[in-house]
Design a protein around this motif. Structure first.
Motif, mmCIF file in Angstrom:
data_model
loop_
_atom_site.group_PDB
_atom_site.id
_atom_site.type_symbol
_atom_site.label_atom_id
_atom_site.label_comp_id
_atom_site.label_asym_id
_atom_site.label_seq_id
_atom_site.Cartn_x
_atom_site.Cartn_y
_atom_site.Cartn_z
ATOM 1 N N ASP A 121 28.826 8.992 -28.532
ATOM 2 C CA ASP A 121 27.388 8.967 -28.222
ATOM 3 C C ASP A 121 26.804 10.358 -28.011
ATOM 4 O O ASP A 121 25.590 10.544 -28.018
ATOM 5 C CB ASP A 121 27.150 8.112 -26.958
ATOM 6 C CG ASP A 121 27.909 8.634 -25.762
ATOM 7 O OD1 ASP A 121 27.313 9.310 -24.915
ATOM 8 O OD2 ASP A 121 29.140 8.379 -25.669
ATOM 9 N N LYS A 167 33.513 9.787 -26.800
ATOM 10 C CA LYS A 167 32.173 10.316 -26.462
ATOM 11 C C LYS A 167 31.319 10.445 -27.723
ATOM 12 O O LYS A 167 30.541 11.408 -27.865
ATOM 13 C CB LYS A 167 32.270 11.656 -25.717
ATOM 14 C CG LYS A 167 33.267 11.616 -24.553
ATOM 15 C CD LYS A 167 33.209 12.856 -23.698
ATOM 16 C CE LYS A 167 34.400 12.915 -22.748
ATOM 17 N NZ LYS A 167 34.415 14.094 -21.892
ATOM 18 N N ASN A 194 40.077 14.908 -19.246
ATOM 19 C CA ASN A 194 38.644 14.889 -19.521
ATOM 20 C C ASN A 194 38.284 14.345 -20.905
ATOM 21 O O ASN A 194 37.116 14.340 -21.287
ATOM 22 C CB ASN A 194 38.043 16.295 -19.352
ATOM 23 C CG ASN A 194 36.729 16.235 -18.618
ATOM 24 O OD1 ASN A 194 36.569 15.401 -17.731
ATOM 25 N ND2 ASN A 194 35.780 17.072 -19.003
ATOM 26 N N ALA A 195 39.279 13.913 -21.679
ATOM 27 C CA ALA A 195 38.983 13.385 -23.017
ATOM 28 C C ALA A 195 38.296 12.019 -22.946
ATOM 29 O O ALA A 195 37.696 11.575 -23.932
ATOM 30 C CB ALA A 195 40.270 13.264 -23.833
ATOM 31 N N GLY A 196 38.397 11.377 -21.789
ATOM 32 C CA GLY A 196 37.758 10.068 -21.632
ATOM 33 C C GLY A 196 38.754 8.914 -21.566
ATOM 34 O O GLY A 196 38.396 7.762 -21.815
ATOM 35 N N LYS A 197 39.981 9.225 -21.184
ATOM 36 C CA LYS A 197 41.044 8.218 -21.144
ATOM 37 C C LYS A 197 40.758 7.147 -20.087
ATOM 38 O O LYS A 197 40.871 5.954 -20.374
ATOM 39 C CB LYS A 197 42.376 8.935 -20.865
ATOM 40 C CG LYS A 197 43.603 8.147 -21.215
ATOM 41 C CD LYS A 197 44.750 9.067 -21.624
ATOM 42 C CE LYS A 197 45.035 10.197 -20.654
ATOM 43 N NZ LYS A 197 45.636 9.731 -19.386
ATOM 44 N N SER A 198 40.407 7.587 -18.889
ATOM 45 C CA SER A 198 40.120 6.608 -17.826
ATOM 46 C C SER A 198 38.947 5.720 -18.216
ATOM 47 O O SER A 198 38.985 4.504 -18.005
ATOM 48 C CB SER A 198 39.775 7.312 -16.515
ATOM 49 O OG SER A 198 40.733 8.255 -16.201
ATOM 50 N N SER A 199 37.918 6.333 -18.768
ATOM 51 C CA SER A 199 36.728 5.555 -19.147
ATOM 52 C C SER A 199 37.081 4.534 -20.221
ATOM 53 O O SER A 199 36.614 3.393 -20.184
ATOM 54 C CB SER A 199 35.625 6.487 -19.671
ATOM 55 O OG SER A 199 35.365 7.499 -18.731
ATOM 56 N N ALA A 218 32.742 5.108 -24.583
ATOM 57 C CA ALA A 218 32.857 4.255 -23.391
ATOM 58 C C ALA A 218 31.455 3.937 -22.872
ATOM 59 O O ALA A 218 31.236 2.890 -22.280
ATOM 60 C CB ALA A 218 33.677 4.956 -22.318
ATOM 61 N N HIS A 219 30.519 4.838 -23.111
ATOM 62 C CA HIS A 219 29.162 4.629 -22.594
ATOM 63 C C HIS A 219 28.417 3.528 -23.342
ATOM 64 O O HIS A 219 27.775 2.685 -22.731
ATOM 65 C CB HIS A 219 28.372 5.937 -22.620
ATOM 66 C CG HIS A 219 28.738 6.844 -21.484
ATOM 67 N ND1 HIS A 219 28.002 7.943 -21.118
ATOM 68 C CD2 HIS A 219 29.798 6.809 -20.628
ATOM 69 C CE1 HIS A 219 28.580 8.544 -20.083
ATOM 70 N NE2 HIS A 219 29.680 7.877 -19.786
ATOM 71 N N LYS A 247 43.831 8.205 -11.368
ATOM 72 C CA LYS A 247 43.184 9.464 -10.954
ATOM 73 C C LYS A 247 43.455 9.800 -9.500
ATOM 74 O O LYS A 247 43.049 10.849 -9.021
ATOM 75 C CB LYS A 247 41.673 9.340 -11.151
ATOM 76 C CG LYS A 247 41.277 9.241 -12.606
ATOM 77 C CD LYS A 247 40.294 10.304 -12.974
ATOM 78 C CE LYS A 247 40.369 10.529 -14.466
ATOM 79 N NZ LYS A 247 39.549 11.568 -14.954
HETATM 80 P P1 GDP Z 1 39.995 11.458 -18.444
HETATM 81 O O1 GDP Z 1 40.238 12.710 -17.643
HETATM 82 O O2 GDP Z 1 40.529 11.591 -19.830
HETATM 83 O O3 GDP Z 1 40.455 10.206 -17.777
HETATM 84 O O4 GDP Z 1 38.413 11.363 -18.646
HETATM 85 P P2 GDP Z 1 37.294 10.468 -17.925
HETATM 86 O O5 GDP Z 1 37.331 9.079 -18.428
HETATM 87 O O6 GDP Z 1 37.392 10.654 -16.454
HETATM 88 O O7 GDP Z 1 35.983 11.140 -18.493
HETATM 89 C C1 GDP Z 1 35.714 12.525 -18.311
HETATM 90 C C2 GDP Z 1 34.201 12.737 -18.310
HETATM 91 O O8 GDP Z 1 33.660 12.365 -19.567
HETATM 92 C C3 GDP Z 1 33.477 11.899 -17.265
HETATM 93 O O9 GDP Z 1 32.426 12.657 -16.742
HETATM 94 C C4 GDP Z 1 32.962 10.717 -18.064
HETATM 95 O O10 GDP Z 1 31.786 10.153 -17.524
HETATM 96 C C5 GDP Z 1 32.683 11.359 -19.410
HETATM 97 N N1 GDP Z 1 32.827 10.355 -20.497
HETATM 98 C C6 GDP Z 1 33.899 9.567 -20.720
HETATM 99 N N2 GDP Z 1 33.672 8.761 -21.783
HETATM 100 C C7 GDP Z 1 32.435 9.048 -22.233
HETATM 101 C C8 GDP Z 1 31.618 8.554 -23.305
HETATM 102 O O11 GDP Z 1 31.971 7.656 -24.079
HETATM 103 N N3 GDP Z 1 30.394 9.133 -23.470
HETATM 104 C C9 GDP Z 1 29.948 10.132 -22.667
HETATM 105 N N4 GDP Z 1 28.746 10.652 -22.921
HETATM 106 N N5 GDP Z 1 30.680 10.614 -21.638
HETATM 107 C C10 GDP Z 1 31.900 10.090 -21.414
#
Ligand code: GDP
Length: 203
Positions: A147, A145, A35-40, A179-180, A56
């Motif tokens: 933003d 994140k 959930n840290a935003g790795k995929s994004s 990522a946003h 995923k």
């Molecule tokens: P992963 O589990 O590390 O791969 O995380 P994800 O990329 O799936 O992101 C987890 C959640 O955080 C999702 O709901 C994304 O939409 C959100 N998220 C990821 N990057 C950002 C960002 O830059 N800004 C915001 N506001 N949300 C983000």
């Protein structure tokens, strides 16, 4: 600027890096709590939504997923950590797999560690930093994140985390990322191009 990552494609996933692709060429690994935003972030860097979807897919989240950027150049998505529900034995397994990968992989030239800007340097993040430091790996921290915070608080989180990082991995670099909004995308690309020996000038 030319994006070298646009043609990136999935090679394979395995829990055990010894069964990964041949350990030659260069690769950069991405680590972080789930959930840290790795995929994004991987989506933004490569401009490919499908890549992170692969990581995923059911059964793949516990695997080390290898992606080929071009011949002999790879991005590696490490399994997300920090799930509260995961059993102790699973955590142990995760630690062994990641530690082994970070310690032994010859082609690994750097690690990008992603942490939510609002919750940086949790226990497992510190553990990964320790491994990276011990293995003398170049390390770049992404505070993701960004933003979600206003400019002032985001800058202060950056400064505070940079200071703490000094004790854990003095050579590590750090930046804000979203990522946003894609804030920090170019800075990250520059770091990756530098590590992977890719051309950074206008193509
Ligand atoms: P992963 O589990 O590390 O791969 O995380 P994800 O990329 O799936 O992101 C987890 C959640 O955080 C999702 O709901 C994304 O939409 C959100 N998220 C990821 N990057 C950002 C960002 O830059 N800004 C915001 N506001 N949300 C983000």
């Amino acid at each position: 600027m030319k994006n070298h990552f646009q043609q990136t494609c999935f090679i394979m996933g395995t829990p055990d890096s010894r069964r990964g692709p041949p350990d030659s060429g260069v690769e950069v690994a991405f680590a972080g709590r789930s959930n840290a935003g790795k995929s994004s972030a991987l989506n933004v860097i490569t401009g490919q939504r499908a890549l992170a979807r692969i990581s995923k897919a059911p059964g793949r989240t516990r695997e080390i997923n290898f992606f080929e950027v071009s011949d002999g150049i790879r991005l590696v998505d490490l399994p997300g950590y920090g799930y509260a529900k995961v059993s102790k034995s699973m955590k142990g397994q995760w630690q062994r797999n990641i530690a082994h990968y970070l310690e032994t992989r010859q082609s690994l030239c750097g690690v990008v560690l992603l942490m939510d800007v609002r919750h940086p340097l949790k226990d497992y993040d510190q553990q990964v930093l320790n491994w990276c430091y011990a293995a003398e790996l170049q390390t770049h921290v992404l505070l993701t994140k960004a933003d979600k915070l206003k400019r002032g608080p985001a800058q202060s989180a950056l400064l505070q985390t940079r200071k703490k990082l000094q004790n854990l991995h003095p050579e590590a670099s750090i930046q804000l990322f979203s990522a946003h909004t894609r804030a920090g995308d170019e800075a990250l690309q520059q770091v990756l191009y530098g590590w992977l020996g890719l051309e950074t000038t206008e193509a």
